[in-house]
Design an enzyme around this catalytic site. Structure first.
Site, PDB file in Angstrom:
ATOM      1  N   GLY A 284      48.515  60.524 120.020  1.00  0.00           N
ATOM      2  CA  GLY A 284      49.708  61.068 120.651  1.00  0.00           C
ATOM      3  C   GLY A 284      50.075  62.445 120.129  1.00  0.00           C
ATOM      4  O   GLY A 284      49.220  63.223 119.714  1.00  0.00           O
TER       5      GLY A 284
ATOM      6  N   PRO B 102      48.571  56.489 119.102  1.00  0.00           N
ATOM      7  CA  PRO B 102      49.303  57.293 118.125  1.00  0.00           C
ATOM      8  C   PRO B 102      49.295  56.650 116.751  1.00  0.00           C
ATOM      9  O   PRO B 102      49.325  55.429 116.620  1.00  0.00           O
ATOM     10  CB  PRO B 102      50.719  57.346 118.702  1.00  0.00           C
ATOM     11  N   GLY B 103      49.236  57.462 115.733  1.00  0.00           N
ATOM     12  CA  GLY B 103      49.316  56.974 114.357  1.00  0.00           C
ATOM     13  C   GLY B 103      50.210  57.882 113.541  1.00  0.00           C
ATOM     14  O   GLY B 103      51.261  57.465 113.032  1.00  0.00           O
ATOM     15  N   ARG B 104      49.806  59.143 113.439  1.00  0.00           N
ATOM     16  CA  ARG B 104      50.558  60.118 112.638  1.00  0.00           C
ATOM     17  C   ARG B 104      52.019  60.195 113.072  1.00  0.00           C
ATOM     18  O   ARG B 104      52.929  60.193 112.226  1.00  0.00           O
ATOM     19  CB  ARG B 104      49.892  61.494 112.782  1.00  0.00           C
TER      20      ARG B 104
ATOM     21  N   TYR C 187      48.526  59.372 106.459  1.00  0.00           N
ATOM     22  CA  TYR C 187      47.453  60.046 105.708  1.00  0.00           C
ATOM     23  C   TYR C 187      47.880  60.407 104.290  1.00  0.00           C
ATOM     24  O   TYR C 187      47.494  61.431 103.755  1.00  0.00           O
ATOM     25  CB  TYR C 187      46.966  61.290 106.475  1.00  0.00           C
TER      26      TYR C 187
ATOM     27  N   TYR D 153      43.632  70.045 103.271  1.00  0.00           N
ATOM     28  CA  TYR D 153      43.885  70.724 104.544  1.00  0.00           C
ATOM     29  C   TYR D 153      44.793  71.947 104.431  1.00  0.00           C
ATOM     30  O   TYR D 153      45.170  72.500 105.462  1.00  0.00           O
ATOM     31  CB  TYR D 153      44.568  69.763 105.523  1.00  0.00           C
TER      32      TYR D 153
ATOM     33  N   CYS E  35      43.355  67.230  86.602  1.00  0.00           N
ATOM     34  CA  CYS E  35      42.613  68.316  85.967  1.00  0.00           C
ATOM     35  C   CYS E  35      41.799  69.090  87.012  1.00  0.00           C
ATOM     36  O   CYS E  35      40.563  69.100  86.988  1.00  0.00           O
ATOM     37  CB  CYS E  35      41.698  67.745  84.876  1.00  0.00           C
ATOM     38  N   GLU E  36      42.495  69.691  87.944  1.00  0.00           N
ATOM     39  CA  GLU E  36      41.924  70.510  89.012  1.00  0.00           C
ATOM     40  C   GLU E  36      42.950  71.569  89.394  1.00  0.00           C
ATOM     41  O   GLU E  36      44.125  71.254  89.589  1.00  0.00           O
ATOM     42  CB  GLU E  36      41.624  69.666  90.258  1.00  0.00           C
TER      43      GLU E  36
END
Length: 430
Positions: free
Chosen positions: A239, A274-276, A375, A316, A346-347
């Site tokens: 969606g 739809p999910g998000r 997500y 992203y 540690c990144e």
């Protein structure tokens, strides 16, 4: 309508202050609003009611049983992309006949399970997969209800890592090749080609890509009917997107009108996935500020949540609004302080935001990442041997843990030392 708002200077989820939840369960913690999930689902259901569109919630956005169960009670079906998601959907009360199995890499075991439980539809993503489905169905003596997922070569204008409808993406079959693939599918004794599927992404903030994709699908359906393949269903994919950063999202009634204009007159059963847009706005990630680090050129807010808990910004370059749980004083002299908001991993990539204006923060202050219900927890990892976030569902003035934070012992319970190695010395009083 928002289900996360300041009341008396404290950010609430529905009727529960978020600092009360943090005190009870600790942080990092994902907090979901049950009423927001229901409202977001009904936003689709009400707009699409006249078209009798089936809504299949996409579990990849958030697969917590409590979330799926909330939507199942509203009448949602499910869109799944793995055998694990299929089992989760059924465990939460969704009938297999209301489940669509998508995804480019279904194994023969996945296909077997789907057919054995009576899946509603399998979306075919490639010609080799079509042959695998036909083979498994023949061995089981069952008929496989399938839709061919087509790639319409429509650029949805989303981030390169989440686009799904362009020719160079791995998803679907080139729409120009679809007629020959449908003809092949119709020739199999144990395959029922019932529909066509399309999905061009879930973070669309314009109707134009939908119009282009649905228009191509409608043209394909007419072509196939002229070829003697009477399709009965169209799966329209995900969606609308959501307003992570104040994006203007089209009205649901306009989306419904577009569906009716493009495919509504074909006499097909319609489905969306739809999910998000259902789960995203319904959740926040709570985190505690560990330290404020003053650098020569930057001020860092170091949180107890890291990219293992919420990877979207690192993966992203995604934006999440970050709000202090205690409402900032608009008249405070340091209200315009900015921070690089980072985690403990540690990144260098463990950075949620740069130069973010948050007002004054101090060690111990709680913050909430908005629109984190999709997500977020599903993409979490145990990187740096971190146990992960607890998940909580709020309903009115009540809240409950719906997925526990694993203990250290639980994180290693499936590991063993090979027999040729000396057993490790057991530590005492750890």
């Amino acid at each position: 309508m928002t289900f996360f708002s300041y009341r008396g200077g404290i950010l609430h989820a529905e009727d529960v202050p978020l600092d009360r939840i943090a005190a009870a369960v600790g942080t990092p913690a994902y907090v979901y609003s049950r009423q927001a999930l229901i409202a977001n689902y009904r936003n689709y259901a009400d707009a699409l009611d006249r078209l009798s569109v089936r809504i299949c919630y996409a579990l990849k956005a958030n697969d917590a049983l409590a979330v799926i169960g909330t939507l199942a009670a509203e009448g949602a079906g499910a869109d799944v992309v793995s055998a694990g998601e299929l089992r989760r959907a059924m465990a939460a009360g969704i009938s297999p006949s209301a489940i669509i199995f998508s995804g480019v890499g279904k194994s023969r075991d996945d296909i077997r399970l789907a057919l054995e439980v009576g899946i509603g539809q399998i979306n075919v993503e490639s010609i080799p997969e079509l042959h695998a489905i036909a083979n498994v169905a023949a061995k089981l003596g069952k008929r496989a209800p399938i839709a061919i997922r087509v790639n319409p070569d429509v650029d949805a204008g989303t981030h390169d890592k989440i686009t799904t409808g362009r020719k160079e993406n791995k998803f679907g079959i080139d729409i120009d090749r679809a007629p020959s693939v449908f003809a092949d599918a119709a020739a199999f004794d144990h395959v029922d080609p019932i529909g066509v599927a399309v999905h061009i992404g879930s973070q669309l903030t314009s109707l134009a890509p939908f119009e282009a994709a649905y228009g191509r699908v409608a043209e394909l359906v007419r072509t196939l009917r002229n070829d003697g393949i009477p399709l009965t269903s169209i799966d329209l994919g995900g969606g609308m997107g959501i307003d992570y950063q104040g994006e203007a999202i089209p009205e649901m009634r306009d989306y419904a009108a577009l569906i009716e204009r493009t495919v509504g007159g074909l006499g097909c059963h319609l489905t969306i996935e739809p999910g998000r847009s259902i789960a995203g706005p319904a959740g926040v990630l709570l985190a505690t500020t560990l330290y404020i680090k003053e650098g020569d050129s930057r001020r860092f807010a170091i949180l107890d949540a890291g990219m293992n808990d919420l990877i979207r910004p690192a993966l992203y370059e995604a934006w999440h609004d970050i709000q202090p749980i205690r409402e900032p004083d608009g008249d405070a002299p340091d209200r315009d302080q900015t921070y690089d908001v980072v985690g403990p991993i540690c990144e260098s990539g463990d950075t949620f935001a740069r130069h973010r204006r948050l007002g004054p923060l101090a060690s111990g202050d709680l913050v909430a990442f908005r629109h984190a219900g999709a997500y977020g927890a599903v993409m979490a990892s145990r990187y740096n041997a971190r146990p992960g976030a607890v998940e909580v569902l709020v309903d009115g003035s009540e809240f409950a843990i719906v997925r526990k934070r694993p203990t250290f012992e639980q994180t290693i319970e499936n590991e063993t030392m090979p027999p040729w190695m000396t057993p490790p010395r057991q530590m005492e009083d750890v």
